[in-house]
Scaffold this motif. Sequence first.
Motif, PDB file in Angstrom:
ATOM      1  N   PHE A  81       0.831  -1.208   0.000  1.00 15.89           N
ATOM      2  CA  PHE A  81       0.000   0.000   0.000  1.00 15.89           C
ATOM      3  C   PHE A  81       0.864   1.255   0.000  1.00 15.89           C
ATOM      4  O   PHE A  81       0.623   2.200  -0.760  1.00 15.89           O
ATOM      5  CB  PHE A  81      -0.938  -0.011   1.215  1.00 15.89           C
ATOM      6  CG  PHE A  81      -1.714   1.263   1.390  1.00 15.89           C
ATOM      7  CD1 PHE A  81      -2.787   1.548   0.559  1.00 15.89           C
ATOM      8  CD2 PHE A  81      -1.368   2.181   2.367  1.00 15.89           C
ATOM      9  CE1 PHE A  81      -3.507   2.726   0.708  1.00 15.89           C
ATOM     10  CE2 PHE A  81      -2.076   3.355   2.531  1.00 15.89           C
ATOM     11  CZ  PHE A  81      -3.147   3.629   1.690  1.00 15.89           C
ATOM     12  N   ALA A  82       1.902   1.266   0.844  1.00 12.96           N
ATOM     13  CA  ALA A  82       2.780   2.440   0.931  1.00 12.96           C
ATOM     14  C   ALA A  82       3.494   2.680  -0.398  1.00 12.96           C
ATOM     15  O   ALA A  82       3.596   3.824  -0.860  1.00 12.96           O
ATOM     16  CB  ALA A  82       3.793   2.257   2.058  1.00 12.96           C
ATOM     17  N   LEU A  83       3.971   1.624  -1.033  1.00 15.99           N
ATOM     18  CA  LEU A  83       4.647   1.791  -2.324  1.00 15.99           C
ATOM     19  C   LEU A  83       3.667   2.259  -3.400  1.00 15.99           C
ATOM     20  O   LEU A  83       4.008   3.099  -4.240  1.00 15.99           O
ATOM     21  CB  LEU A  83       5.322   0.486  -2.737  1.00 15.99           C
ATOM     22  CG  LEU A  83       6.561   0.093  -1.923  1.00 15.99           C
ATOM     23  CD1 LEU A  83       7.063  -1.284  -2.334  1.00 15.99           C
ATOM     24  CD2 LEU A  83       7.662   1.133  -2.069  1.00 15.99           C
ATOM     25  N   ALA A  84       2.454   1.730  -3.383  1.00 18.06           N
ATOM     26  CA  ALA A  84       1.448   2.165  -4.357  1.00 18.06           C
ATOM     27  C   ALA A  84       1.114   3.645  -4.165  1.00 18.06           C
ATOM     28  O   ALA A  84       0.979   4.395  -5.148  1.00 18.06           O
ATOM     29  CB  ALA A  84       0.186   1.316  -4.233  1.00 18.06           C
ATOM     30  N   MET A  85       1.008   4.092  -2.925  1.00 16.28           N
ATOM     31  CA  MET A  85       0.731   5.504  -2.655  1.00 16.28           C
ATOM     32  C   MET A  85       1.910   6.381  -3.097  1.00 16.28           C
ATOM     33  O   MET A  85       1.713   7.484  -3.619  1.00 16.28           O
ATOM     34  CB  MET A  85       0.427   5.729  -1.172  1.00 16.28           C
ATOM     35  CG  MET A  85      -0.884   5.124  -0.708  1.00 16.28           C
ATOM     36  SD  MET A  85      -2.316   5.717  -1.620  1.00 16.28           S
ATOM     37  CE  MET A  85      -2.377   7.411  -1.103  1.00 16.28           C
ATOM     38  N   THR A  86       3.120   5.896  -2.914  1.00 14.49           N
ATOM     39  CA  THR A  86       4.301   6.642  -3.358  1.00 14.49           C
ATOM     40  C   THR A  86       4.282   6.797  -4.878  1.00 14.49           C
ATOM     41  O   THR A  86       4.523   7.890  -5.397  1.00 14.49           O
ATOM     42  CB  THR A  86       5.585   5.918  -2.904  1.00 14.49           C
ATOM     43  OG1 THR A  86       5.640   5.938  -1.483  1.00 14.49           O
ATOM     44  CG2 THR A  86       6.830   6.581  -3.462  1.00 14.49           C
ATOM     45  N   LEU A  87       3.999   5.713  -5.579  1.00 10.88           N
ATOM     46  CA  LEU A  87       3.926   5.786  -7.045  1.00 10.88           C
ATOM     47  C   LEU A  87       2.782   6.693  -7.486  1.00 10.88           C
ATOM     48  O   LEU A  87       2.921   7.457  -8.441  1.00 10.88           O
ATOM     49  CB  LEU A  87       3.772   4.389  -7.639  1.00 10.88           C
ATOM     50  CG  LEU A  87       4.997   3.481  -7.481  1.00 10.88           C
ATOM     51  CD1 LEU A  87       4.668   2.067  -7.954  1.00 10.88           C
ATOM     52  CD2 LEU A  87       6.191   4.042  -8.233  1.00 10.88           C
ATOM     53  N   TRP A  88       1.642   6.622  -6.793  1.00 10.23           N
ATOM     54  CA  TRP A  88       0.503   7.482  -7.136  1.00 10.23           C
ATOM     55  C   TRP A  88       0.866   8.955  -6.976  1.00 10.23           C
ATOM     56  O   TRP A  88       0.515   9.794  -7.817  1.00 10.23           O
ATOM     57  CB  TRP A  88      -0.701   7.142  -6.260  1.00 10.23           C
ATOM     58  CG  TRP A  88      -1.807   8.142  -6.385  1.00 10.23           C
ATOM     59  CD1 TRP A  88      -2.726   8.224  -7.392  1.00 10.23           C
ATOM     60  CD2 TRP A  88      -2.101   9.227  -5.491  1.00 10.23           C
ATOM     61  NE1 TRP A  88      -3.580   9.290  -7.172  1.00 10.23           N
ATOM     62  CE2 TRP A  88      -3.211   9.914  -6.014  1.00 10.23           C
ATOM     63  CE3 TRP A  88      -1.527   9.668  -4.301  1.00 10.23           C
ATOM     64  CZ2 TRP A  88      -3.759  11.016  -5.385  1.00 10.23           C
ATOM     65  CZ3 TRP A  88      -2.077  10.771  -3.681  1.00 10.23           C
ATOM     66  CH2 TRP A  88      -3.175  11.428  -4.224  1.00 10.23           C
ATOM     67  N   SER A  89       1.566   9.270  -5.899  1.00  6.27           N
ATOM     68  CA  SER A  89       1.889  10.678  -5.646  1.00  6.27           C
ATOM     69  C   SER A  89       2.856  11.228  -6.680  1.00  6.27           C
ATOM     70  O   SER A  89       2.858  12.424  -6.959  1.00  6.27           O
ATOM     71  CB  SER A  89       2.469  10.847  -4.241  1.00  6.27           C
ATOM     72  OG  SER A  89       3.763  10.290  -4.145  1.00  6.27           O
TER      73      SER A  89
END
Length: 193
Positions: A81-89
């Motif tokens: 989840f944290a990596l997905a949010m980083t990529l999204w940002s």
Amino acid sequence: MTDPKDDWSDLTQAWTAPVADEPALDPGLIRDLQRRDRLARLNFAGEIAGGVAVVAVVIWSSWARGLPWSAAFVALGFVGFALAMTLWSRRGAPGLLTDTPQAALRSAIAQARTGYRWAWAGVAISIAAMVFLAVVQTLLPGSPGADAGMMLGFGVFLVICIGLYLRHARRCRQRMAAYEEALSALSDASRTD
């Protein structure tokens, strides 16, 4: 053919002289853009490397140290989840364009917008970390309240992080508004000329 008596000095001067109506690039803005670009790239690399390191530690802890697989799966879900949010940002980052004042302002707006998304991703990750800590506390062997002091400390730390992320989001929103206003004024000035 040209006549040797023709005087081309006016045309030559107009061709080589800089356009006086074009506003100059602000060196301070360019330095800020370059600094923010470097920091964003370093931050992104650190977040990705940190996520990969956590995945490696969780897998190693499960095999070598006996971490329950249920806790390992929760940890891997949180890291995913944290990596997905980083990529999204970081999505749609246009790069750094500084060839004209308009391009520099558009780059500044894009950087502020990316920073704004990054701040909200940080808020979401911090809340998910609170949930993750609560779930892992129930999954680990031992009494559920054994590490309550440590969990309380992590909770306070995450609340502080959320406050800092919200402050960053507010600052990015203010920068976006200022840069959009400057870009609009620059566009209006170029239309009236």
